[in-house]
Design a protein around this motif. Sequence first.
Motif, short mmCIF file in Angstrom:
data_model
loop_
_atom_site.label_atom_id
_atom_site.label_comp_id
_atom_site.label_asym_id
_atom_site.label_seq_id
_atom_site.Cartn_x
_atom_site.Cartn_y
_atom_site.Cartn_z
N SER A 26 0.84 -1.20 0.00
CA SER A 26 0.00 0.00 0.00
C SER A 26 0.87 1.25 0.00
CB SER A 26 -0.92 0.00 1.22
OG SER A 26 -0.17 0.24 2.39
N LEU A 27 0.23 2.38 -0.23
CA LEU A 27 0.93 3.66 -0.19
C LEU A 27 1.67 3.88 1.12
CD1 LEU A 27 -1.75 6.10 -1.62
CD2 LEU A 27 0.44 5.55 -2.65
N THR A 28 1.08 3.41 2.18
CA THR A 28 1.66 3.68 3.50
C THR A 28 2.87 2.80 3.80
OG1 THR A 28 0.01 2.24 4.50
CG2 THR A 28 -0.48 4.61 4.43
N ASP A 29 3.25 1.93 2.88
CA ASP A 29 4.53 1.22 3.02
C ASP A 29 5.69 2.16 2.78
OD1 ASP A 29 3.43 -1.26 3.62
OD2 ASP A 29 3.41 -1.92 1.54
N VAL A 30 5.43 3.29 2.10
CA VAL A 30 6.46 4.29 1.85
C VAL A 30 6.63 5.10 3.13
CG1 VAL A 30 7.16 6.26 0.44
CG2 VAL A 30 5.83 4.39 -0.59
N PRO A 31 7.84 5.14 3.70
CA PRO A 31 8.02 5.86 4.97
C PRO A 31 7.56 7.32 4.87
CG PRO A 31 9.99 4.59 4.42
CD PRO A 31 9.07 4.52 3.22
N GLY A 32 6.77 7.72 5.85
CA GLY A 32 6.30 9.11 5.94
C GLY A 32 5.00 9.40 5.23
N VAL A 33 4.55 8.52 4.33
CA VAL A 33 3.29 8.76 3.61
C VAL A 33 2.12 8.44 4.54
CG1 VAL A 33 1.81 8.04 1.69
CG2 VAL A 33 4.26 8.34 1.33
N LEU A 34 1.19 9.38 4.61
CA LEU A 34 0.02 9.24 5.48
C LEU A 34 -1.25 9.32 4.64
CD1 LEU A 34 1.32 11.69 8.21
CD2 LEU A 34 1.34 9.20 8.33
N VAL A 35 -2.25 8.53 5.00
CA VAL A 35 -3.51 8.48 4.24
C VAL A 35 -4.68 8.62 5.20
CG1 VAL A 35 -4.96 7.10 2.71
CG2 VAL A 35 -2.47 6.96 2.50
N HIS A 36 -5.65 9.44 4.80
CA HIS A 36 -6.87 9.60 5.59
C HIS A 36 -8.06 9.44 4.64
CE1 HIS A 36 -10.11 11.83 7.65
NE2 HIS A 36 -9.51 11.41 8.74
#
Length: 195
Positions: free
Chosen positions: A27-37
Motif C-alpha cells: 500500500s501507499l503507506t509502506d512508503v516511509p512518511g506517507v500518510l492516508v486519511h
Amino acid sequence: MVSNRARIREVLPKLKLGRYVPGPTNSLTDVPGVLVHTQSIIRDPPESPREVRTGVTTILPRRDFFNQGCYAGYFRFNGSGEMTGVHWLDETGLLNSPIIITNSFAVGAAYTGVYEYCIPKYRNSKGVCDWFLLPVIAETFDGIMSDIGALAVKPEHVVHGISKPPVALSRKAILVAAPACYVKALKAVQAARPA
C-alpha cells in the motif's frame, strides 16, 4: 465487505511490476512518511433527494508537505479525468501539496479546502500569504453510485483530512474503512452490466 477476489500478485506470483519489491502491506503507506486519511460521506433520503455514497481520500506525501516538498510525477491512464496541479509537477517535479482524491463535482471544494488549511497555518508574520501553492486534486466520477449533484463534499472535509493526523493505514484497514461507500455502488454496477 472485503472482496474475495485474488490480487494480481497472488494469481501470478512471478509477475514483476516495476523495479521494486512491494512493501509488507502493498500500500501507499509502506512508503516511509506517507500518510492516508479516508472519509466516507453517506446520506440517505430524506436527508438527500437520492442516496449519497461519496468521500475524500487525503494523501500526505509527508507530514510537513508545505515546507518539505518531495519529488513527484504522474501518469495519465486515459484522456478523461481531472488532476489539478500537474503543470507544476511538469515544471518543477516537486510536490508541496497533499493529494486529494474525490468525486468529479468536488474538485473545487477540495481545492478550496487545501487553501483553507494552508492559509491560516502558513501566513507570514504580517498575516500575508507570500507563497505559492498549486493543490493536487484528482477526481473520479461516482455519479452512478451517488447523487453527485448533492455536492456533499465540502472544503471542511479536506481540512479535516489534512489536520486530523492521517495514520499509516494498512491496505486491510483501508478496505475495512472504505467499503461503506462502495458496496452499494459495486452491486449497482454489477446489476447494470448486460448478461
